[in-house]
Write a protein that holds these residues in place. Structure first.
Motif, short mmCIF file in Angstrom:
data_model
loop_
_atom_site.label_atom_id
_atom_site.label_comp_id
_atom_site.label_asym_id
_atom_site.label_seq_id
_atom_site.Cartn_x
_atom_site.Cartn_y
_atom_site.Cartn_z
N LEU B 204 5.57 -5.68 0.79
CA LEU B 204 4.56 -5.50 1.84
C LEU B 204 4.27 -4.01 1.94
CD1 LEU B 204 4.76 -7.13 5.41
CD2 LEU B 204 3.42 -5.12 4.88
N VAL B 205 3.00 -3.66 1.80
CA VAL B 205 2.60 -2.25 1.82
C VAL B 205 1.48 -2.06 2.86
CG1 VAL B 205 1.64 -0.36 0.44
CG2 VAL B 205 3.19 -2.00 -0.62
N ASN B 206 1.49 -0.94 3.54
CA ASN B 206 0.40 -0.62 4.44
C ASN B 206 -0.02 0.84 4.29
OD1 ASN B 206 -0.31 -1.38 7.95
ND2 ASN B 206 -1.44 -0.13 6.54
N THR B 207 0.84 1.74 4.76
CA THR B 207 0.49 3.17 4.80
C THR B 207 -0.04 3.69 3.46
OG1 THR B 207 2.13 3.55 6.51
CG2 THR B 207 1.38 5.48 5.28
N ALA B 208 0.67 3.37 2.38
CA ALA B 208 0.32 3.95 1.07
C ALA B 208 -1.08 3.55 0.64
CB ALA B 208 1.35 3.52 0.02
N VAL B 209 -1.51 2.38 1.05
CA VAL B 209 -2.87 1.94 0.72
C VAL B 209 -3.87 2.53 1.71
CG1 VAL B 209 -4.41 -0.07 0.67
CG2 VAL B 209 -2.17 -0.20 -0.43
N ALA B 210 -3.57 2.36 2.99
CA ALA B 210 -4.55 2.72 4.02
C ALA B 210 -4.83 4.22 4.07
CB ALA B 210 -4.08 2.24 5.39
N THR B 211 -3.85 5.03 3.70
CA THR B 211 -4.05 6.48 3.82
C THR B 211 -4.34 7.15 2.47
OG1 THR B 211 -1.68 6.95 3.68
CG2 THR B 211 -2.57 6.57 5.88
N ALA B 212 -4.52 6.35 1.42
CA ALA B 212 -4.98 6.93 0.15
C ALA B 212 -6.44 7.35 0.30
CB ALA B 212 -4.84 5.90 -0.97
N ASP B 213 -6.88 8.25 -0.54
CA ASP B 213 -8.29 8.66 -0.49
C ASP B 213 -9.22 7.48 -0.72
OD1 ASP B 213 -8.33 11.24 0.23
OD2 ASP B 213 -9.03 12.04 -1.69
N ASP B 214 -8.80 6.60 -1.61
CA ASP B 214 -9.62 5.42 -1.93
C ASP B 214 -8.76 4.16 -1.73
OD1 ASP B 214 -11.05 3.32 -3.04
OD2 ASP B 214 -11.84 4.53 -4.71
N PRO B 215 -8.68 3.66 -0.51
CA PRO B 215 -7.81 2.52 -0.22
C PRO B 215 -8.13 1.27 -1.03
CG PRO B 215 -8.52 3.56 1.80
CD PRO B 215 -9.34 4.17 0.70
N GLU B 216 -9.40 1.06 -1.31
CA GLU B 216 -9.80 -0.13 -2.06
C GLU B 216 -9.18 -0.09 -3.47
OE1 GLU B 216 -14.04 -0.44 -2.49
OE2 GLU B 216 -13.92 -2.43 -3.42
N LEU B 217 -9.25 1.07 -4.10
CA LEU B 217 -8.70 1.23 -5.44
C LEU B 217 -7.17 1.20 -5.42
CD1 LEU B 217 -9.49 1.68 -8.41
CD2 LEU B 217 -9.54 4.15 -7.95
N MET B 218 -6.59 1.82 -4.40
CA MET B 218 -5.13 1.84 -4.32
C MET B 218 -4.56 0.44 -4.07
SD MET B 218 -2.55 3.74 -4.76
CE MET B 218 -2.71 5.49 -4.44
N ALA B 219 -5.27 -0.35 -3.29
CA ALA B 219 -4.83 -1.73 -3.04
C ALA B 219 -4.79 -2.51 -4.35
CB ALA B 219 -5.78 -2.40 -2.04
N ARG B 220 -5.79 -2.30 -5.16
CA ARG B 220 -5.86 -2.95 -6.47
C ARG B 220 -4.71 -2.47 -7.37
NH1 ARG B 220 -6.66 -6.99 -9.14
NH2 ARG B 220 -7.45 -6.85 -11.26
N ALA B 221 -4.46 -1.16 -7.32
CA ALA B 221 -3.39 -0.58 -8.14
C ALA B 221 -2.04 -1.19 -7.76
CB ALA B 221 -3.35 0.94 -7.97
N PHE B 222 -1.79 -1.34 -6.46
CA PHE B 222 -0.53 -1.96 -6.02
C PHE B 222 -0.43 -3.41 -6.48
CE2 PHE B 222 0.43 1.56 -3.14
CZ PHE B 222 1.81 1.53 -3.14
N ALA B 223 -1.53 -4.13 -6.35
CA ALA B 223 -1.49 -5.55 -6.73
C ALA B 223 -1.19 -5.69 -8.22
CB ALA B 223 -2.84 -6.20 -6.39
N LEU B 224 -1.78 -4.83 -9.05
CA LEU B 224 -1.53 -4.88 -10.49
C LEU B 224 -0.07 -4.51 -10.79
CD1 LEU B 224 -4.82 -3.20 -11.78
CD2 LEU B 224 -4.12 -5.59 -12.12
#
Lengths: 66, 255
Positions: B204-224
């Protein structure tokens, strides 16, 4: 009369039911849960509960969070 | 063979769970949920401000998501139980991320209170997902109390430090017959992959995605990364060695 709403004392008109109070506060009825004197009310119960002096009301909704 | 994550009998379509805190807008949060294909999405509960904007977070969460309200803000079992009941009354199902914190500096969970609340809520039919310190005995108590998973921290909430509790997580993976979900502290997709490679069932991730410069891309990176780590675990990695072993044949040409 005074009731405590979300932790603050609020001056209310006599005879106000909970639904009317929510509408008066421009609160979106479909998005909130109401706890009245530590008891959770169903939305269909809101109209039938007339607020009394010193009642404690918590109006809660979902927000962002981890 | 199909690789299915089951929690409380329900098939979870993604091993990447996403928290909705700290996004700069609901629209951006929605894009991150969609780009990651997260199935389980957490939300919180708070008092409504009268006259405040009435934008509803639920309008920005895909309809097929499993909504998992957390009990953040609860300092003891009683407050958490009260929050969980309010969340259920809001009509979004039986899932609850149980989070009980009374330490404001490191935001570490209170295992004893969490076990107590788990027992009460599980009896009331909640699917209880407890955030906890990775302690074996307490994890057993959570299981006995009726928890649907165990969600130990990798490191303190919002720190992005990764798997500081790795050795303890290993023990839970070995010994606890419930899904182990690393919750809190994962700051990079590589850390999420590491958690999955070692055998965790989800993260379960929140901060690392939400506070990245590009949350949409970071969310994808985590899922991969979660998918890659899971595949690696299933593939059973080879041993790590001290000395070199040639990848090409050493004979048959100049010798």
């Amino acid at each position: 009369m005074i009731a405590r709403v979300n932790g603050q004392d609020v001056e209310l008109a006599e005879g106000l039911n909970i639904e009317a109070f929510l509408l008066q506060g421009k609160i979106n009825l479909s998005t909130v849960v109401v706890e009245h004197n530590a008891k959770i009310l169903k939305p269909q119960e809101w109209q039938g509960v007339i607020l009394q002096p010193n009642d404690i009301l918590e109006i809660i909704s979902f927000v962002c969070g981890g | 063979m199909e690789d299915v994550l089951l929690i409380a009998g329900k098939q979870i379509k993604s091993r990447f769970f996403l928290g909705t805190g700290k996004f700069s807008s609901y629209a951006l949060m929605k894009k991150a949920i969609e780009s990651s294909s997260a199935h389980i999405v957490t939300v919180a509960l708070r008092r409504v401000n009268q006259g405040a904007g009435n934008e509803n977070i639920l309008d920005f969460i895909p309809g097929d998501s499993i909504l998992m309200p957390n009990t953040s803000g609860a300092r003891n079992a009683d407050e958490a139980i009260r929050l969980a009941r309010l969340a259920r009354a809001a009509g979004c199902g039986d899932w609850v991320k149980l989070e009980i914190i009374n330490d404001q500096k490191f935001l570490l969970p209170d295992n004893a209170e969490t076990i107590r609340a788990t027992e009460v809520l599980a009896k009331e039919g909640f699917i209880v997902m407890p955030y906890c310190n990775p302690d074996l005995m307490d994890a057993r108590r959570l299981k006995d109390a009726g928890a649907a998973s165990v969600m130990p921290l990798g490191s303190p909430i919002g720190t992005n430090q990764g798997l500081r509790t790795k050795e303890l997580l290993f023990i839970l993976i070995e010994e606890i017959d419930l899904p182990i979900v690393v919750d809190a502290g994962l700051g990079r997709p590589s850390q999420a992959a590491e958690a999955m490679e070692m055998g965790c069932d989800a993260v379960l991730v929140n901060t690392a995605v939400a506070t990245a410069d590009d949350p949409e891309l970071m969310a994808r990176a985590f899922a991969l990364a979660v998918e890659a780590g899971r595949s690696a675990w299933r593939a059973r990695p080879a041993q790590i060695g001290k000395y070199a072993k040639a990848s090409s044949p050493l004979t048959g040409f100049l010798r």
